[in-house]
Design an enzyme around this catalytic site. Sequence first.
Site, PDB file in Angstrom:
ATOM      1  N   GLN A 109      88.323  43.484  38.978  1.00  0.00           N
ATOM      2  CA  GLN A 109      89.477  44.351  38.713  1.00  0.00           C
ATOM      3  C   GLN A 109      90.762  43.617  39.053  1.00  0.00           C
ATOM      4  O   GLN A 109      91.852  44.108  38.801  1.00  0.00           O
ATOM      5  CB  GLN A 109      89.379  45.620  39.568  1.00  0.00           C
ATOM      6  N   HIS A 127      91.061  44.246  34.095  1.00  0.00           N
ATOM      7  CA  HIS A 127      92.431  44.777  34.095  1.00  0.00           C
ATOM      8  C   HIS A 127      93.471  43.743  33.670  1.00  0.00           C
ATOM      9  O   HIS A 127      94.652  43.910  33.942  1.00  0.00           O
ATOM     10  CB  HIS A 127      92.757  45.357  35.485  1.00  0.00           C
ATOM     11  N   CYS A 135     102.803  39.871  23.190  1.00  0.00           N
ATOM     12  CA  CYS A 135     103.786  40.438  22.269  1.00  0.00           C
ATOM     13  C   CYS A 135     103.077  41.462  21.400  1.00  0.00           C
ATOM     14  O   CYS A 135     102.090  41.140  20.730  1.00  0.00           O
ATOM     15  CB  CYS A 135     104.404  39.359  21.385  1.00  0.00           C
ATOM     16  N   CYS A 138     103.679  40.546  17.434  1.00  0.00           N
ATOM     17  CA  CYS A 138     102.876  39.416  16.922  1.00  0.00           C
ATOM     18  C   CYS A 138     101.399  39.552  17.295  1.00  0.00           C
ATOM     19  O   CYS A 138     100.563  38.808  16.759  1.00  0.00           O
ATOM     20  CB  CYS A 138     103.386  38.093  17.483  1.00  0.00           C
ATOM     21  N   CYS A 159     108.721  35.491  18.224  1.00  0.00           N
ATOM     22  CA  CYS A 159     109.665  36.394  17.546  1.00  0.00           C
ATOM     23  C   CYS A 159     110.843  36.809  18.436  1.00  0.00           C
ATOM     24  O   CYS A 159     111.786  37.447  17.959  1.00  0.00           O
ATOM     25  CB  CYS A 159     108.941  37.645  17.042  1.00  0.00           C
ATOM     26  N   THR A 197      86.148  46.558  46.823  1.00  0.00           N
ATOM     27  CA  THR A 197      86.811  47.569  45.983  1.00  0.00           C
ATOM     28  C   THR A 197      86.595  48.961  46.571  1.00  0.00           C
ATOM     29  O   THR A 197      85.508  49.269  47.062  1.00  0.00           O
ATOM     30  CB  THR A 197      86.315  47.533  44.521  1.00  0.00           C
ATOM     31  N   SER A 198      87.648  49.768  46.511  1.00  0.00           N
ATOM     32  CA  SER A 198      87.519  51.147  46.991  1.00  0.00           C
ATOM     33  C   SER A 198      86.757  52.002  45.989  1.00  0.00           C
ATOM     34  O   SER A 198      86.439  53.149  46.265  1.00  0.00           O
ATOM     35  CB  SER A 198      88.906  51.744  47.252  1.00  0.00           C
ATOM     36  N   ALA A 240      84.521  40.064  52.877  1.00  0.00           N
ATOM     37  CA  ALA A 240      83.804  39.425  51.764  1.00  0.00           C
ATOM     38  C   ALA A 240      83.100  38.145  52.201  1.00  0.00           C
ATOM     39  O   ALA A 240      81.911  37.941  51.916  1.00  0.00           O
ATOM     40  CB  ALA A 240      84.781  39.138  50.631  1.00  0.00           C
TER      41      ALA A 240
END
Length: 255
Positions: A109, A127, A135, A138, A159, A197-198, A240
């Site tokens: 995530q 994510h 863009c 484009c 552009c 991660t929660s 971790a």
Amino acid sequence: MTYAERLTLARTWLRDARHVAVLTGAGISKASGIPTFRDADGAWQHIDPHTFLTVRNFQAHPADVWAWHLAKYRLIRAADPNSGHRALVTLETQVRSACPDATFTVVTQNIDGLHQAAGSAHVLELHGSVHEARCERCEVAFALPDPDELGTVIHCPACGRISRPQVVWFSELLDPEVLGAATRAFERADVTLVIGTSALVYPAANLPRLTSREGGVVIEINPDVTDLTASCDLSLRCGAHEGLTLLLGLLGNAP
Ligand code: NAD
Ligand code: ZN
């Protein structure tokens, strides 16, 4: 079964695993100096992400959203992978060397790119990436310039229109190809690891449940209890790096 017995069992699961899926969140990057989302010292405390990090707010205030995003980009560009990211690479190497056709998929995530920087071979970014813009005219994504060459907003090099960060904001859908590949990895996993991660953001938080549903085992590494804890086969209540080192069983050879 005691904790030590369950840990031994978890090592056996990993030793015999042919398909491993890993879901990571902001907790694994905390030791790299990148604040998590919900921790008390989190960098998100100054905004309400549910209203600030939305398409509607970006359309109304593109310079404000870009300023916030570029501050995060600068922080992340200055960060390095930590021992948790590296321990995951060591685990991947062990799994692959034990079984030549093993798969090891890291689904994150995080938007920081630190798993790739550490050397994880197969990373899916649910994510998006802080390092890129897109863009919408484009329909192309492109890398952001170096931090010392940044303006206040990022324009499309083709552009000239104001681009947007290549990340998923609140209420936006995930890239269906990325989500599809992640779904398949968790469905076929013999062992899933859920790290830092929660497990409150969906659909990411549902992925480990797919492994359980298909008969695989789920191991969580998190200093705190999460919404997923009850459905995990083993929860390691630690950071971790510490948790991965326990699983590796290589205390004298930790990365
Ligand atoms: P979160 O902040 O909601 O949860 C972080 C979790 O990490 C908590 O459960 C916490 O207990 C745990 N944790 C804290 N220290 C840890 C450690 N040393 N080791 C392991 N776990 C630890 O983050 P989330 O669940 O990833 O969800 C937040 C959303 O915000 C995500 O969608 C993500 O895209 C985004 N985000 C990304 C980054 C990044 O790219 N590094 C940083 C912050 C937020
Ligand atoms: Zn363009």
